[in-house]
Design a protein around this motif. Structure first.
Motif, PDB file in Angstrom:
ATOM      1  N   GLN A  80       0.841  -1.186   0.000  1.00 13.48           N
ATOM      2  CA  GLN A  80       0.000   0.000   0.000  1.00 13.48           C
ATOM      3  C   GLN A  80       0.884   1.247   0.000  1.00 13.48           C
ATOM      4  O   GLN A  80       1.795   1.380   0.818  1.00 13.48           O
ATOM      5  CB  GLN A  80      -0.906   0.009   1.238  1.00 13.48           C
ATOM      6  N   HIS A  81       0.620   2.159  -0.920  1.00 10.39           N
ATOM      7  CA  HIS A  81       1.364   3.405  -0.982  1.00 10.39           C
ATOM      8  C   HIS A  81       0.759   4.395   0.017  1.00 10.39           C
ATOM      9  O   HIS A  81      -0.435   4.684  -0.031  1.00 10.39           O
ATOM     10  CB  HIS A  81       1.315   3.987  -2.385  1.00 10.39           C
ATOM     11  N   ILE A  82       1.594   4.892   0.907  1.00 13.25           N
ATOM     12  CA  ILE A  82       1.140   5.824   1.935  1.00 13.25           C
ATOM     13  C   ILE A  82       2.036   7.057   1.946  1.00 13.25           C
ATOM     14  O   ILE A  82       3.170   7.031   1.459  1.00 13.25           O
ATOM     15  CB  ILE A  82       1.138   5.170   3.333  1.00 13.25           C
ATOM     16  N   MET A  83       1.527   8.138   2.505  1.00 13.80           N
ATOM     17  CA  MET A  83       2.283   9.369   2.732  1.00 13.80           C
ATOM     18  C   MET A  83       2.259   9.640   4.227  1.00 13.80           C
ATOM     19  O   MET A  83       1.190   9.904   4.803  1.00 13.80           O
ATOM     20  CB  MET A  83       1.678  10.541   1.969  1.00 13.80           C
ATOM     21  N   THR A  84       3.396   9.523   4.869  1.00 14.31           N
ATOM     22  CA  THR A  84       3.456   9.656   6.315  1.00 14.31           C
ATOM     23  C   THR A  84       3.252  11.104   6.732  1.00 14.31           C
ATOM     24  O   THR A  84       3.154  12.014   5.903  1.00 14.31           O
ATOM     25  CB  THR A  84       4.809   9.146   6.840  1.00 14.31           C
ATOM     26  N   LYS A  85       3.211  11.310   8.038  1.00 13.74           N
ATOM     27  CA  LYS A  85       2.951  12.645   8.585  1.00 13.74           C
ATOM     28  C   LYS A  85       4.049  13.639   8.217  1.00 13.74           C
ATOM     29  O   LYS A  85       3.780  14.833   8.037  1.00 13.74           O
ATOM     30  CB  LYS A  85       2.806  12.543  10.111  1.00 13.74           C
ATOM     31  N   ASP A  86       5.293  13.157   8.090  1.00 15.50           N
ATOM     32  CA  ASP A  86       6.409  14.026   7.720  1.00 15.50           C
ATOM     33  C   ASP A  86       6.681  14.004   6.212  1.00 15.50           C
ATOM     34  O   ASP A  86       7.802  14.250   5.776  1.00 15.50           O
ATOM     35  CB  ASP A  86       7.668  13.635   8.494  1.00 15.50           C
ATOM     36  N   ASN A  87       5.638  13.680   5.421  1.00 11.71           N
ATOM     37  CA  ASN A  87       5.682  13.755   3.954  1.00 11.71           C
ATOM     38  C   ASN A  87       6.732  12.831   3.340  1.00 11.71           C
ATOM     39  O   ASN A  87       7.475  13.215   2.428  1.00 11.71           O
ATOM     40  CB  ASN A  87       5.941  15.199   3.491  1.00 11.71           C
ATOM     41  N   VAL A  88       6.803  11.612   3.846  1.00 13.88           N
ATOM     42  CA  VAL A  88       7.676  10.586   3.276  1.00 13.88           C
ATOM     43  C   VAL A  88       6.803   9.561   2.565  1.00 13.88           C
ATOM     44  O   VAL A  88       5.897   8.979   3.172  1.00 13.88           O
ATOM     45  CB  VAL A  88       8.518   9.902   4.373  1.00 13.88           C
ATOM     46  N   ALA A  89       7.075   9.355   1.273  1.00 14.57           N
ATOM     47  CA  ALA A  89       6.305   8.387   0.489  1.00 14.57           C
ATOM     48  C   ALA A  89       6.880   6.994   0.718  1.00 14.57           C
ATOM     49  O   ALA A  89       8.073   6.758   0.514  1.00 14.57           O
ATOM     50  CB  ALA A  89       6.355   8.739  -0.991  1.00 14.57           C
ATOM     51  N   ALA A  90       6.029   6.075   1.139  1.00 12.45           N
ATOM     52  CA  ALA A  90       6.472   4.708   1.443  1.00 12.45           C
ATOM     53  C   ALA A  90       5.398   3.730   1.001  1.00 12.45           C
ATOM     54  O   ALA A  90       4.270   4.104   0.658  1.00 12.45           O
ATOM     55  CB  ALA A  90       6.755   4.555   2.939  1.00 12.45           C
ATOM     56  N   GLN A  91       5.773   2.459   0.989  1.00 14.38           N
ATOM     57  CA  GLN A  91       4.816   1.402   0.704  1.00 14.38           C
ATOM     58  C   GLN A  91       4.955   0.310   1.772  1.00 14.38           C
ATOM     59  O   GLN A  91       6.065  -0.041   2.169  1.00 14.38           O
ATOM     60  CB  GLN A  91       5.018   0.819  -0.699  1.00 14.38           C
ATOM     61  N   VAL A  92       3.806  -0.175   2.212  1.00 15.96           N
ATOM     62  CA  VAL A  92       3.749  -1.126   3.320  1.00 15.96           C
ATOM     63  C   VAL A  92       2.878  -2.309   2.915  1.00 15.96           C
ATOM     64  O   VAL A  92       1.798  -2.131   2.355  1.00 15.96           O
ATOM     65  CB  VAL A  92       3.164  -0.464   4.596  1.00 15.96           C
ATOM     66  N   SER A  93       3.363  -3.509   3.193  1.00 16.02           N
ATOM     67  CA  SER A  93       2.581  -4.729   2.990  1.00 16.02           C
ATOM     68  C   SER A  93       2.382  -5.413   4.335  1.00 16.02           C
ATOM     69  O   SER A  93       3.196  -5.248   5.254  1.00 16.02           O
ATOM     70  CB  SER A  93       3.286  -5.677   2.009  1.00 16.02           C
ATOM     71  N   ALA A  94       1.300  -6.174   4.446  1.00 20.69           N
ATOM     72  CA  ALA A  94       0.963  -6.795   5.728  1.00 20.69           C
ATOM     73  C   ALA A  94       0.225  -8.104   5.492  1.00 20.69           C
ATOM     74  O   ALA A  94      -0.129  -8.452   4.357  1.00 20.69           O
ATOM     75  CB  ALA A  94       0.123  -5.843   6.580  1.00 20.69           C
ATOM     76  N   ALA A  95       0.009  -8.826   6.584  1.00 16.47           N
ATOM     77  CA  ALA A  95      -0.735 -10.078   6.551  1.00 16.47           C
ATOM     78  C   ALA A  95      -1.714 -10.095   7.717  1.00 16.47           C
ATOM     79  O   ALA A  95      -1.388  -9.622   8.814  1.00 16.47           O
ATOM     80  CB  ALA A  95       0.198 -11.284   6.629  1.00 16.47           C
ATOM     81  N   VAL A  96      -2.910 -10.628   7.471  1.00 15.22           N
ATOM     82  CA  VAL A  96      -3.962 -10.694   8.490  1.00 15.22           C
ATOM     83  C   VAL A  96      -4.318 -12.158   8.719  1.00 15.22           C
ATOM     84  O   VAL A  96      -4.597 -12.901   7.771  1.00 15.22           O
ATOM     85  CB  VAL A  96      -5.212  -9.910   8.053  1.00 15.22           C
ATOM     86  N   TYR A  97      -4.299 -12.562   9.980  1.00 11.80           N
ATOM     87  CA  TYR A  97      -4.679 -13.918  10.372  1.00 11.80           C
ATOM     88  C   TYR A  97      -6.025 -13.826  11.091  1.00 11.80           C
ATOM     89  O   TYR A  97      -6.140 -13.094  12.084  1.00 11.80           O
ATOM     90  CB  TYR A  97      -3.635 -14.537  11.299  1.00 11.80           C
ATOM     91  N   TYR A  98      -7.006 -14.554  10.616  1.00 13.51           N
ATOM     92  CA  TYR A  98      -8.335 -14.472  11.230  1.00 13.51           C
ATOM     93  C   TYR A  98      -9.012 -15.840  11.194  1.00 13.51           C
ATOM     94  O   TYR A  98      -8.562 -16.769  10.506  1.00 13.51           O
ATOM     95  CB  TYR A  98      -9.201 -13.439  10.513  1.00 13.51           C
ATOM     96  N   GLN A  99     -10.102 -15.946  11.941  1.00 16.71           N
ATOM     97  CA  GLN A  99     -10.844 -17.201  12.070  1.00 16.71           C
ATOM     98  C   GLN A  99     -12.310 -16.892  12.311  1.00 16.71           C
ATOM     99  O   GLN A  99     -12.636 -15.961  13.066  1.00 16.71           O
ATOM    100  CB  GLN A  99     -10.277 -18.035  13.222  1.00 16.71           C
ATOM    101  N   VAL A 100     -13.189 -17.655  11.662  1.00 15.20           N
ATOM    102  CA  VAL A 100     -14.624 -17.484  11.877  1.00 15.20           C
ATOM    103  C   VAL A 100     -14.983 -18.078  13.230  1.00 15.20           C
ATOM    104  O   VAL A 100     -14.764 -19.262  13.480  1.00 15.20           O
ATOM    105  CB  VAL A 100     -15.435 -18.155  10.757  1.00 15.20           C
ATOM    106  N   GLU A 101     -15.514 -17.244  14.100  1.00 17.35           N
ATOM    107  CA  GLU A 101     -15.854 -17.673  15.455  1.00 17.35           C
ATOM    108  C   GLU A 101     -17.344 -17.950  15.605  1.00 17.35           C
ATOM    109  O   GLU A 101     -17.745 -18.816  16.366  1.00 17.35           O
ATOM    110  CB  GLU A 101     -15.405 -16.595  16.446  1.00 17.35           C
TER     111      GLU A 101
END
Length: 265
Positions: A80-101
């Protein structure tokens, strides 16, 4: 094997592979609920019960069952392309672990569980990181992941889904010039820290030398003994050295005698 049985077997295999993302209703007379599944049963369109694993009987036309996979699912959030509070352009990837309860709530509340969880986690991730400076993101990576986990989990709970973990994988800068700028900043910080450490060491050394000078000046023969120790140390070094040291033998003898008398008394 008849054509109808072949069609039913194909539908059964497809429903098992689709999991919680696009569960299809089962309307056959006999159906098997696997150990990792739960079957949400409907009678004339109204939810009736949640079936446990085993062989289950359904009344054709009147009853149908939607199978829900309750195993832990892993969804990847693309960079994901983001612009931080101090105007730095970065990209972040993540993973989500979930389960139907809660299978009943998951089927009746959300059309696409996997897609909904990914969308929610993606928007929460972008919103949380855009409020932080880039250095703060790097320093407090685990704390930010926990904050995102709590925010996503609170909303997903209403869908019958439990968020197990949110993990940020990669945090990269987009602009190469910014990479070099941050590298120079980090180098300057390391040099500053090294200079402070050297200054603190010199301060401690000066304090120790001042204490040693006060102790030596208080003893008449201490300075002479120190001088002789220094000469002995130089003489033990490898190689031949010629060192000319002016010494007042009379004063040295008097100092040594005074030191000996002070020690015996």
């Amino acid at each position: 094997m008849s054509a109808g049985m072949v069609v039913r077997n194909v539908m059964r295999v497809a429903s098992r592979t689709q999991g919680v993302t696009a569960a299809q209703p089962q309307r056959s007379f006999l159906t098997v609920v696997n150990q990792y599944e739960r079957g949400v049963t409907y009678f004339l369109g109204k939810m009736q019960s949640v079936k446990e694993p085993g062989l289950r009987l359904l009344l054709p036309i009147f009853q149908e069952m939607v199978k829900v996979d309750i195993r832990t699912q892993v969804s990847t959030i693309q960079a994901q392309h983001i612009m931080t509070k101090d105007n730095v352009a970065a990209q972040v990837s993540a993973a989500v672990y979930y389960q139907v309860e809660d299978p009943a709530k998951a089927v009746n509340t959300v059309l696409d569980i996997n897609g909904s969880v990914i969308t929610l986690a993606r928007t929460t991730l972008r919103d949380a990181l855009c409020r932080q400076d880039f250095n703060e993101i790097l320093k407090h990576r685990s704390e930010l992941a926990e904050t995102i986990h709590n925010a996503v989990g609170q909303q997903a709970y209403e869908w019958g889904v439990k968020i197990i973990r949110v993990q940020m994988d990669n945090i990269d800068l987009i602009d190469p010039d910014m990479v070099r700028a941050l590298a120079k900043e980090a180098e300057a910080l390391r040099e500053r820290k090294a200079a402070i450490i050297r200054a603190e060491g010199e301060l401690e050394s000066a304090k120790t030398l001042a204490q040693a000078s006060a102790i030596i000046s208080a003893s008449p023969g201490a300075i002479e003994l120190r001088r002789l120790q220094t000469i002995e140390k130089i003489a033990k070094e490898k190689g031949q050295h010629t060192v000319i040291v002016p010494i007042d033998l009379g004063q040295t003898t008097m100092g040594l005698n005074a030191a000996a008398v002070a020690q015996t008394s």
